[in-house]
Write an enzyme that holds these catalytic residues in place. Structure first.
Site, PDB file in Angstrom:
ATOM      1  CD  GLU A  97      87.172 105.167 -21.879  1.00 16.06           C
ATOM      2  OE1 GLU A  97      87.514 105.818 -22.892  1.00 16.06           O
ATOM      3  OE2 GLU A  97      85.893 104.846 -21.329  1.00 16.06           O
ATOM      4  CB  THR A 131      76.649 102.430 -23.506  1.00 14.72           C
ATOM      5  OG1 THR A 131      75.187 102.871 -23.231  1.00 14.72           O
ATOM      6  CG2 THR A 131      76.471 100.904 -23.424  1.00 14.72           C
ATOM      7  CB  ALA A 132      76.471 107.054 -19.943  1.00 11.60           C
ATOM      8  NE  ARG A 133      81.088 110.992 -22.340  1.00 15.52           N
ATOM      9  CZ  ARG A 133      80.675 110.541 -23.761  1.00 15.52           C
ATOM     10  NH1 ARG A 133      80.269 109.470 -23.836  1.00 15.52           N
ATOM     11  NH2 ARG A 133      80.740 111.379 -24.799  1.00 15.52           N
ATOM     12  CG  LEU A 183      64.507 108.546 -19.294  1.00 13.31           C
ATOM     13  CD1 LEU A 183      63.301 108.542 -18.438  1.00 13.31           C
ATOM     14  CD2 LEU A 183      64.170 107.283 -20.413  1.00 13.31           C
ATOM     15  CG  HIS A 242      84.363 104.936 -25.367  1.00  9.00           C
ATOM     16  ND1 HIS A 242      85.030 106.093 -24.403  1.00  9.00           N
ATOM     17  CD2 HIS A 242      83.354 105.468 -25.889  1.00  9.00           C
ATOM     18  CE1 HIS A 242      84.241 106.750 -24.369  1.00  9.00           C
ATOM     19  NE2 HIS A 242      83.307 106.784 -25.249  1.00  9.00           N
TER      20      HIS A 242
END
Length: 200
Positions: free
Chosen positions: A151, A120-122, A38, A170
């Site tokens: 990636e 959608t972070a890492r 958060l 990404h």
């Protein structure tokens, strides 16, 4: 979340195959979202989810400002409870020693069989082989992924052939306005850092 809840991509694909099929969906107000992490992004996701009438659970390794908790209506809980009670699980934490492979075979097993994991972070926060296995077995209902352990995503990845998975390269910040904001923020941080070095 909207795509999965309303089944938009699946209806689009069916229509393009010449099928006229009403695929049952849900309103987001019928769904529960669990947010892991958060910081600024997790807080922004919370505000948007609450605007859709969703019940929102949150978890973080640091204490979250009580004013935000009170104003947003988010219910803070532990990771296990969040995973077992959420229809959507959104990964929004940093990648560090405490979050590497935080989502793994053990934690995926705690999710609802209908739940959708969103990352959608890492990429390395999610153990990809464990996620593939959970998706293939039906232990988890779906996934929306913008980041990956490796990636670009290898062409042999099973994720590319799964109907219950949505993928993006990404690309979640693919707005020229967002790019400009990131660039200016980078310059600001650099100037501030150089200022601290100069003063020191």
């Amino acid at each position: 979340m909207l795509a999965f809840a309303r089944r938009g991509p699946w209806m689009d694909a069916a229509m393009k195959r010449g099928e006229w099929e009403k695929i049952p969906g849900k309103a987001l107000s019928e769904c529960t979202l669990g947010i892991i992490g958060l910081g600024n992004i997790g807080k922004a996701v919370t505000r948007r989810a609450k605007a859709f009438g969703m019940k929102v659970y949150g978890t973080d390794i640091v204490n979250i400002d009580h004013v935000f908790v009170s104003e947003s209506g988010i219910e803070m809980t532990d990771l296990n409870s969040l995973l077992s009670n959420s229809d959507f699980v959104s990964v929004n934490c940093d990648l560090n020693s405490t979050s590497h492979h935080l989502i793994n075979a053990k934690t995926l097993a705690q999710m609802k069989s209908t739940a959708v994991l969103i990352n959608t972070a890492r990429g390395p926060i999610v153990e990809e082989t464990a996620l593939v296995a959970a998706l293939q077995s039906g232990q988890v209902g779906g996934a929306a992924l913008d980041v990956f352990e490796y990636e670009p995503l290898p062409l042999e990845s099973p994720l590319l052939k799964m109907d219950n998975v949505m993928l993006a390269p990404h690309n979640s910040n693919s707005s020229p306005t967002a790019w400009e904001r990131i660039h200016w923020n980078t310059i600001k941080n650099l100037v501030e850092g150089l200022g601290m070095v100069y003063k020191g």
